[in-house]
Write an enzyme that holds these catalytic residues in place. Sequence first.
Site, mmCIF file in Angstrom:
data_model
loop_
_atom_site.group_PDB
_atom_site.id
_atom_site.type_symbol
_atom_site.label_atom_id
_atom_site.label_comp_id
_atom_site.label_asym_id
_atom_site.label_seq_id
_atom_site.Cartn_x
_atom_site.Cartn_y
_atom_site.Cartn_z
ATOM 1 C CD GLU A 136 -2.640 1.621 0.046
ATOM 2 O OE1 GLU A 136 -3.074 0.503 -0.046
ATOM 3 O OE2 GLU A 136 -2.456 1.952 -0.474
ATOM 4 C CG PHE A 137 2.107 2.481 -2.836
ATOM 5 C CD1 PHE A 137 4.066 2.278 -2.875
ATOM 6 C CD2 PHE A 137 2.034 1.765 -3.609
ATOM 7 C CE1 PHE A 137 4.713 1.066 -3.407
ATOM 8 C CE2 PHE A 137 2.712 0.426 -4.478
ATOM 9 C CZ PHE A 137 4.305 0.386 -3.523
ATOM 10 C CG LEU A 138 -2.651 3.893 2.104
ATOM 11 C CD1 LEU A 138 -2.650 4.993 4.029
ATOM 12 C CD2 LEU A 138 -4.281 4.026 2.940
ATOM 13 C CE LYS A 139 0.561 11.586 -0.009
ATOM 14 N NZ LYS A 139 -0.016 11.085 -1.826
ATOM 15 C CB ALA A 197 15.119 20.803 5.363
ATOM 16 N N GLY A 198 13.708 19.327 7.431
ATOM 17 C CA GLY A 198 13.131 19.970 8.310
ATOM 18 C C GLY A 198 13.954 19.837 9.817
ATOM 19 C CB CYS A 208 6.082 4.116 6.838
ATOM 20 S SG CYS A 208 3.963 3.436 6.798
ATOM 21 C CE LYS A 244 5.046 1.397 1.700
ATOM 22 N NZ LYS A 244 4.319 1.988 1.791
HETATM 23 N N1 LIG Z 1 0.195 3.683 8.044
HETATM 24 C C1 LIG Z 1 0.558 4.390 6.644
HETATM 25 O O1 LIG Z 1 0.294 4.715 6.775
HETATM 26 C C2 LIG Z 1 0.644 3.014 6.133
HETATM 27 C C3 LIG Z 1 0.585 2.701 4.408
HETATM 28 C C4 LIG Z 1 1.305 1.441 3.701
HETATM 29 C C5 LIG Z 1 1.792 0.775 4.491
HETATM 30 N N2 LIG Z 1 1.803 0.829 5.426
HETATM 31 C C6 LIG Z 1 1.579 -0.311 6.395
HETATM 32 O O2 LIG Z 1 0.326 -0.963 6.224
HETATM 33 C C7 LIG Z 1 0.605 -2.349 7.956
HETATM 34 C C8 LIG Z 1 -0.791 -1.686 9.052
HETATM 35 O O3 LIG Z 1 -0.286 -0.498 9.381
HETATM 36 P P1 LIG Z 1 -1.823 0.340 9.876
HETATM 37 O O4 LIG Z 1 -0.906 1.950 10.004
HETATM 38 O O5 LIG Z 1 -2.935 0.481 9.272
HETATM 39 O O6 LIG Z 1 -1.217 -0.221 11.282
HETATM 40 P P2 LIG Z 1 -2.150 -0.339 12.675
HETATM 41 O O7 LIG Z 1 -1.265 -0.169 13.411
HETATM 42 O O8 LIG Z 1 -3.093 1.479 12.233
HETATM 43 O O9 LIG Z 1 -3.453 -1.185 11.807
HETATM 44 C C9 LIG Z 1 -3.040 -2.566 12.401
HETATM 45 C C10 LIG Z 1 -4.053 -2.847 12.788
HETATM 46 O O10 LIG Z 1 -4.018 -4.707 12.979
HETATM 47 C C11 LIG Z 1 -4.536 -4.888 13.778
HETATM 48 N N3 LIG Z 1 -4.836 -6.770 14.435
HETATM 49 C C12 LIG Z 1 -2.975 -7.528 14.868
HETATM 50 N N4 LIG Z 1 -2.927 -8.609 14.268
HETATM 51 C C13 LIG Z 1 -4.234 -9.077 14.443
HETATM 52 C C14 LIG Z 1 -4.904 -9.805 14.276
HETATM 53 N N5 LIG Z 1 -4.418 -10.928 14.483
HETATM 54 N N6 LIG Z 1 -6.754 -9.856 13.620
HETATM 55 C C15 LIG Z 1 -7.091 -9.128 13.586
HETATM 56 N N7 LIG Z 1 -6.799 -7.650 13.508
HETATM 57 C C16 LIG Z 1 -4.907 -7.004 13.988
HETATM 58 C C17 LIG Z 1 -4.742 -4.107 15.324
HETATM 59 O O11 LIG Z 1 -5.315 -4.509 16.496
HETATM 60 C C18 LIG Z 1 -4.383 -2.932 14.416
HETATM 61 O O12 LIG Z 1 -5.772 -2.108 14.725
HETATM 62 C C19 LIG Z 1 1.636 -1.629 7.967
HETATM 63 O O13 LIG Z 1 2.760 -2.738 7.738
HETATM 64 C C20 LIG Z 1 2.281 -0.946 7.653
HETATM 65 O O14 LIG Z 1 3.366 -0.577 7.344
HETATM 66 C C21 LIG Z 1 1.287 1.628 6.965
#
Ligand SMILES: NC(=O)c1ccc[n+]([C@@H]2O[C@H](COP(=O)([O-])OP(=O)(O)OC[C@H]3O[C@@H](n4cnc5c(N)ncnc54)[C@H](O)[C@@H]3O)[C@@H](O)[C@H]2O)c1
Length: 442
Positions: free
Chosen positions: A149-152, A253-254, A261, A205
């Site tokens: 996923e590439f969302l921001k 810069a910051g 991530c 990714k």
């Molecule tokens: N946040 C971002 O901007 C972003 C962007 C791209 C990719 N990612 C990737 O996506 C993944 C998720 O990130 P996130 O920010 O959404 O994390 P998050 O911590 O907000 O959400 C993860 C969720 O998974 C739940 N969970 C854990 N184990 C579980 C299970 N066995 N069954 C059901 N639910 C379970 C947790 O309770 C939590 O609510 C990560 O690998 C992250 O690196 C995040």
Amino acid sequence: MEATVIGTGYVGLVVGTCLAGAGNRVTCADVDETKIRRLNAGDVPIYEPGIERLISENLAAGRLRFTTDAAEGIRTADVIFVAVGTPPGEDGLADLDYVRNAARVIGDNLRPDTVVVMKSTVPVGTCERVRAEIARRTDVPFHMCANPEFLKEGDAVGDFLYPDRVVCGVDSEHARQCMEGLYEPFIRSGNPLIFMDIASAELTKYAANAMLAARIGLMNQFAELCEHTGADIERVRRGVGSDPRIGSAFLYAGTGYGGSCLPKDVWAIIRSAEKQGVDLGILRSVAEANDRQTTVLVRKIVRRFGDDLTGLRFALWGLAFKPRTDDMRAAPSRAIAEALRERGAAVVAHDPAAMEQAREFYLGDAVEYAANEYEALDGADALVVVTEWLQYRRPDWSEVAKRMPRPIVFDGRNVFDPDRMASRGYEHYPIGRRQVGPDEIP
Ligand SMILES: NC(=O)c1ccc[n+]([C@@H]2O[C@H](COP(=O)([O-])OP(=O)(O)OC[C@H]3O[C@@H](n4cnc5c(N)ncnc54)[C@H](O)[C@@H]3O)[C@@H](O)[C@H]2O)c1
């Protein structure tokens, strides 16, 4: 199509809701009972612009539901997204415990020909390990897909609905067709759906985040050089970014990159490469430089006030790691607040979205929280701008002056122009630009 999303955090919630918006029936499952209870009560546990309305529309249409029982959703799904967290372990490697748990519940409940999609950011080889874990628990045939996923955060809904590109690593024609069907509504303007093998998709990714981190890291180092040479990093940024080979994004810069991530993914790819005997030396420098950069403002503050900050009061504008989110994971504000407190200072903070997160999980009562940005300035010896929320960029300067009669501004996001700050009579310490010190103030 019927989809189940395991993990209803920043990513899972957006993915599930947007897929429901495109007409799919979606189950979002999470082990966090409070989160699911809140979602079912119409209370969205994260701050993400646009998500609330989409959730309520899709709940009302009966296309979206939230549950703690992933198994139930898995039994009827055509496609299952794994969107659980992959936080950094102590060694910097991605902690895959949540992914493993998700694989187990999938393996115990899978129906034939389901496509299992890895949305979480995972090191190369993880999908194969997930496949093996599932296959240990079931004989039914299934398909794997790595769909990073590439969302921001802050623009997550728009990024999912209108992606620049979608990357899919697949192992079968069935998985390919399934992903084509799911994403077709979101790529109508011709942005590519890029198919490849699973390992390449997993690495894409990390490579993307590594590139972004390196751009920021380079600009931060050029900013330091600017402060020694009289050059201005903002002018350099515009000059460099107008080269189409380089482009203008991620050149600010910051106080260093933060969030859930970049910091964790950069270290995870460095460590997992080490396990393969590969030294990602460039990236290691980027990561180490960023760790130092998160306290660049503290060094400026110490230069101005000395190492002992006892009796001083600092107003922090911004706690979230960037604007338009409440996410405080690896936010530079945390390192800054802690360093100021360690030196004896009092800290009063304001953030339009992240104060609840800060109080509950990260900073507790170590800082005071102000009702608005101006209140934070009352009695403050200096303002420290940490997050460039829109509302901080053009403050009412007369109000600022009223609250802080001798205003000193540490500008960690270069939101104010140094020359204008000088003419307003403000001490101003931006990153990589002219520093307006006390001797320049009449
Ligand atoms: N946040 C971002 O901007 C972003 C962007 C791209 C990719 N990612 C990737 O996506 C993944 C998720 O990130 P996130 O920010 O959404 O994390 P998050 O911590 O907000 O959400 C993860 C969720 O998974 C739940 N969970 C854990 N184990 C579980 C299970 N066995 N069954 C059901 N639910 C379970 C947790 O309770 C939590 O609510 C990560 O690998 C992250 O690196 C995040």
